[in-house]
Enzyme design. Sequence first.
Site, PDB file in Angstrom:
ATOM      1  CE  LYS A 122      12.031-111.880  11.060  1.00  0.00           C
ATOM      2  NZ  LYS A 122      13.116-111.240  11.755  1.00  0.00           N
ATOM      3  CE  LYS A 204       8.839-109.470  18.979  1.00  0.00           C
ATOM      4  NZ  LYS A 204       9.220-108.616  17.892  1.00  0.00           N
ATOM      5  CE  LYS A 207      10.876-101.400  12.811  1.00  0.00           C
ATOM      6  NZ  LYS A 207      11.860-102.425  12.630  1.00  0.00           N
TER       7      LYS A 207
HETATM    8  P1  TYM Z   1      13.877-103.858  15.121  1.00  0.00           P
HETATM    9  O1  TYM Z   1      13.963-102.938  13.967  1.00  0.00           O
HETATM   10  O2  TYM Z   1      13.014-105.056  15.012  1.00  0.00           O
HETATM   11  O3  TYM Z   1      13.369-103.079  16.394  1.00  0.00           O
HETATM   12  C1  TYM Z   1      13.989-101.884  16.824  1.00  0.00           C
HETATM   13  C2  TYM Z   1      14.017-101.819  18.343  1.00  0.00           C
HETATM   14  O4  TYM Z   1      12.696-101.890  18.870  1.00  0.00           O
HETATM   15  C3  TYM Z   1      12.625-102.939  19.835  1.00  0.00           C
HETATM   16  N1  TYM Z   1      11.294-103.553  19.780  1.00  0.00           N
HETATM   17  C4  TYM Z   1      10.511-103.738  20.857  1.00  0.00           C
HETATM   18  N2  TYM Z   1      10.701-103.456  22.157  1.00  0.00           N
HETATM   19  C5  TYM Z   1       9.703-103.750  23.001  1.00  0.00           C
HETATM   20  N3  TYM Z   1       8.499-104.283  22.618  1.00  0.00           N
HETATM   21  C6  TYM Z   1       8.256-104.588  21.324  1.00  0.00           C
HETATM   22  N4  TYM Z   1       7.074-105.053  20.957  1.00  0.00           N
HETATM   23  C7  TYM Z   1       9.295-104.325  20.375  1.00  0.00           C
HETATM   24  N5  TYM Z   1       9.403-104.489  19.027  1.00  0.00           N
HETATM   25  C8  TYM Z   1      10.637-104.020  18.695  1.00  0.00           C
HETATM   26  C9  TYM Z   1      13.704-103.912  19.442  1.00  0.00           C
HETATM   27  O5  TYM Z   1      14.111-104.697  20.541  1.00  0.00           O
HETATM   28  C10 TYM Z   1      14.794-102.979  18.970  1.00  0.00           C
HETATM   29  O6  TYM Z   1      15.534-102.488  20.052  1.00  0.00           O
HETATM   30  N6  TYM Z   1      18.113-106.471  15.072  1.00  0.00           N
HETATM   31  C11 TYM Z   1      17.536-105.186  15.397  1.00  0.00           C
HETATM   32  C12 TYM Z   1      18.143-104.031  14.631  1.00  0.00           C
HETATM   33  C13 TYM Z   1      19.615-103.881  14.777  1.00  0.00           C
HETATM   34  C14 TYM Z   1      20.328-103.565  15.976  1.00  0.00           C
HETATM   35  C15 TYM Z   1      21.702-103.509  15.586  1.00  0.00           C
HETATM   36  C16 TYM Z   1      19.940-103.341  17.287  1.00  0.00           C
HETATM   37  C17 TYM Z   1      20.531-104.006  13.788  1.00  0.00           C
HETATM   38  N7  TYM Z   1      21.796-103.765  14.266  1.00  0.00           N
HETATM   39  C18 TYM Z   1      22.696-103.222  16.543  1.00  0.00           C
HETATM   40  C19 TYM Z   1      20.948-103.065  18.228  1.00  0.00           C
HETATM   41  C20 TYM Z   1      22.297-103.004  17.842  1.00  0.00           C
HETATM   42  C21 TYM Z   1      16.066-105.243  15.059  1.00  0.00           C
HETATM   43  O7  TYM Z   1      15.613-106.042  14.286  1.00  0.00           O
HETATM   44  O8  TYM Z   1      15.329-104.251  15.592  1.00  0.00           O
END
Ligand code: TYM
Length: 341
Positions: A122, A204, A207
Amino acid sequence: MEKEKETRPEGRQIVMSGIRPTGYLHLGNYFGALRNYVRMQEQYDCYFMVADWHSLTTHPDTKELKNSVLRVLAENIAAGIDPSKACLYVQSRIPEIAELYLILNMLAYKGELEKTSTFKEKVRLQPENVNAGLLTYPVLQAADILIHRARYVPVGKDQQQHLEMARNFAQRFNHRYGDLFQEPEAFNFGEELVKVPSLDGAGKMSKSENQFATLYLADDDDLIRKKVMKAKTDTGPTVKNSAKPPEIENIFQLMSLVSTEDTVKKFDEDYGNCTIRYGDLKKQLAEDMVKFISPIREKAENIYHDTAFLAQVVEQGTEKARKSAKATIELVRQRMEFNYF
Ligand code: TYM
């Protein structure tokens, strides 16, 4: 004490996970997270959250936030979350998370936070906004998980390090103030954590980056076809049974998520004996993607517009999540001997 640590009153293991409302959900979110949520809601006590506070670390403008939150809720439900089985809620409605975050911040060290890969990434992407929230992002995530004393956290591979950190914070709390938290584990049904590759063979799906190489659950059929047909390929194998280069491996990996085993096997054999036609491979993948994504897109669209229904889902979710969060905060205060009178 040990019993309390192992289970909650319901006797089922607790599951917690979250998704940031920073854009449309994509295939990575589905296969890394949502697919597991849907299966887990049948066997576990599940808490699934929209991480709106987390999104402020990279998206400080809140004008679009409401729409994004509603969209993520709708996409969760369209992917198969049943709000009567799993607790679906929004992070900012649970103030106890902020209290636990504050406390865990005193157990987190600047050095380890600075070393986190997501932080470094980031800083590279937004050097003009290296805010303290970005640095302590993994602490807030640990608070999200520990507030429900969760055991399993369904996430994609990119979240593995955050989970390790959550375990460290839990251990430090237990060690200093007395056993309370179980150590949460990243979870994917019986397998390695998933990383869904982007269509351009670089990194990967995401969003908010490389949008043309990411398949969103909201993409219409033509856009899905266009994106898949543009996926990078090479001139084709010339030596029988040779290894696949990364961009071809990616296409096969995506195919294995949405196509039948027979389809993957056929193209794999064609690759092995050098008769594969990448145009056909991509056409097949495009059609299987359309078949997979379009029902989710249509459902999500309807749910997104049903604001009354979503409001009721969040109301119900907040009530359950707060009950669980309050119980944990009460125990945290007891362990820390904050109850002076
Ligand atoms: P975020 O919003 O980036 O993504 C949400 C979930 O999607 C998974 N993910 C992927 N899995 C496989 N391949 C990809 N290309 C890919 N892109 C995203 C992420 O691993 C995630 O599971 N920090 C977290 C949000 C969060 C969270 C939490 C997660 C906040 N509090 C507590 C678990 C527990 C995040 O940025 O996810």
